[in-house]
Write a protein that holds these residues in place. Structure first.
Motif, PDB file in Angstrom:
ATOM      1  N   THR A   2      32.595  16.662  42.857  1.00 40.89           N
ATOM      2  CA  THR A   2      32.799  17.089  44.241  1.00 40.89           C
ATOM      3  C   THR A   2      34.208  16.766  44.713  1.00 40.89           C
ATOM      4  O   THR A   2      34.706  15.655  44.522  1.00 40.89           O
ATOM      5  N   ARG A   4      36.642  15.837  47.527  1.00 38.24           N
ATOM      6  CA  ARG A   4      36.596  15.190  48.832  1.00 38.24           C
ATOM      7  C   ARG A   4      37.767  15.693  49.676  1.00 38.24           C
ATOM      8  O   ARG A   4      38.921  15.432  49.363  1.00 38.24           O
ATOM      9  N   GLU A  23      32.147  22.821  53.784  1.00 38.78           N
ATOM     10  CA  GLU A  23      30.817  22.283  53.514  1.00 38.78           C
ATOM     11  C   GLU A  23      29.890  23.338  52.900  1.00 38.78           C
ATOM     12  O   GLU A  23      28.890  23.000  52.271  1.00 38.78           O
ATOM     13  N   MET A  28      32.361  20.905  47.218  1.00 42.26           N
ATOM     14  CA  MET A  28      33.257  20.250  48.165  1.00 42.26           C
ATOM     15  C   MET A  28      32.483  19.527  49.253  1.00 42.26           C
ATOM     16  O   MET A  28      31.347  19.877  49.559  1.00 42.26           O
ATOM     17  N   GLU A  29      33.132  18.537  49.851  1.00 38.98           N
ATOM     18  CA  GLU A  29      32.577  17.873  51.024  1.00 38.98           C
ATOM     19  C   GLU A  29      33.714  17.419  51.929  1.00 38.98           C
ATOM     20  O   GLU A  29      34.795  17.062  51.462  1.00 38.98           O
ATOM     21  N   VAL A  31      35.269  14.723  54.196  1.00 43.97           N
ATOM     22  CA  VAL A  31      35.129  13.271  54.350  1.00 43.97           C
ATOM     23  C   VAL A  31      35.808  12.756  55.610  1.00 43.97           C
ATOM     24  O   VAL A  31      35.729  11.569  55.929  1.00 43.97           O
ATOM     25  N   GLU A  47      39.416   6.882  53.650  1.00 45.36           N
ATOM     26  CA  GLU A  47      38.346   7.733  53.108  1.00 45.36           C
ATOM     27  C   GLU A  47      38.578   8.152  51.665  1.00 45.36           C
ATOM     28  O   GLU A  47      37.685   8.723  51.042  1.00 45.36           O
ATOM     29  N   ARG A  48      39.767   7.880  51.151  1.00 46.22           N
ATOM     30  CA  ARG A  48      40.080   8.205  49.749  1.00 46.22           C
ATOM     31  C   ARG A  48      39.806   9.671  49.435  1.00 46.22           C
ATOM     32  O   ARG A  48      39.114  10.006  48.476  1.00 46.22           O
ATOM     33  N   ALA A  49      40.368  10.542  50.215  1.00 42.36           N
ATOM     34  CA  ALA A  49      40.198  11.982  49.992  1.00 42.36           C
ATOM     35  C   ALA A  49      40.938  12.418  48.733  1.00 42.36           C
ATOM     36  O   ALA A  49      41.931  11.807  48.336  1.00 42.36           O
ATOM     37  N   ASP A  50      40.432  13.465  48.106  1.00 42.34           N
ATOM     38  CA  ASP A  50      41.122  14.046  46.959  1.00 42.34           C
ATOM     39  C   ASP A  50      42.207  15.011  47.417  1.00 42.34           C
ATOM     40  O   ASP A  50      43.241  15.156  46.760  1.00 42.34           O
TER      41      ASP A  50
END
Length: 225
Positions: A2, A4, A23, A28-29, A31, A47-50
């Motif tokens: 997924t 982020r 969403e 994917m999500e 965050v 949030e450590r998003a990608d």
């Protein structure tokens, strides 16, 4: 796996629309959502998003400055930035890429294209919106056969490689480069890979920066026939 995604835009309705779209994708999500550039930087850390879908024009800290801060933070080295804007001037494109963005799209991009852009950038590739890139380069780029080798590149790239670099800066993919120069797609791909290696570029977006900063591509200058 997924992806982020963090959404950064100063318009609440725009963020809400993007959130619903992201969403809806099974891979994917969302965050986090940020209304300012500074909030985007803070949320990226917590949030450590990608990947961050980043608007250029935001209060407090604009998207370009926020991207520059992210790129300078070693702890956030893996976070990708996909820049979104309603503006497609050459200054914004070049400044966004120079700051560390890996992709650039205008906001009227179709929903499916935005999702594919997120996947592309998250996978470590660069993405340049063909419309804005073509328009800005059309004002700045001479025909490939007439491009002279800037001094900064003459010791590193062959004339053919410089022509390929100029076409990369126009947003052309390997197949289009091959067609333009009468090469096979594999040869075009090989040229691009060698150019990236010689110039120490991490992706095609970085090659666009080199094309501008070397003088190979110059904003506002129209080549002669």
């Amino acid at each position: 796996m997924t992806i982020r995604v963090l959404l950064a835009d100063d318009q609440t309705l725009v963020r809400a629309a993007f959130a619903m779209l992201v969403e809806s994708a099974p891979d994917m999500e969302v965050v986090g959502q940020a209304g300012t550039g500074r909030s985007a930087v803070d949320l990226a850390r917590s949030e450590r998003a990608d990947l961050i879908v980043m608007d250029i024009r935001m209060p407090d800290l604009d998207g370009i400055e926020a991207t520059r801060l992210l790129a300078q933070d070693e702890d956030l080295a893996g976070v990708k930035v996909l820049m979104l804007t309603t503006y497609d001037t050459d200054e914004h494109v070049v400044d966004a890429l120079r700051a560390g963005a890996s992709g650039f799209l205008v906001k009227d991009t179709k929903p499916g294209e935005l999702l594919e852009a997120i996947r592309t950038v998250a996978a470590g590739e660069s993405l340049l919106s063909p419309g804005p890139t073509s328009r800005l380069i059309a004002r700045a780029l001479r025909a490939p056969a007439e491009v002279s080798l800037p001094e900064v590149l003459s010791g590193q790239l062959s004339e053919r490689e410089c022509q390929v670099l100029a076409l990369v800066a126009r947003g052309l993919n390997n197949t289009e480069i091959a067609e333009s120069l009468g090469l096979s797609p594999l040869t075009a791909k090989t040229h691009v890979s060698r150019i990236m290696g010689k110039l120490g570029a991490r992706d095609r977006a970085q090659l666009v920066i080199v094309a501008y900063e070397s003088g190979l591509v110059r904003p506002g200058v129209t080549g002669t026939g």
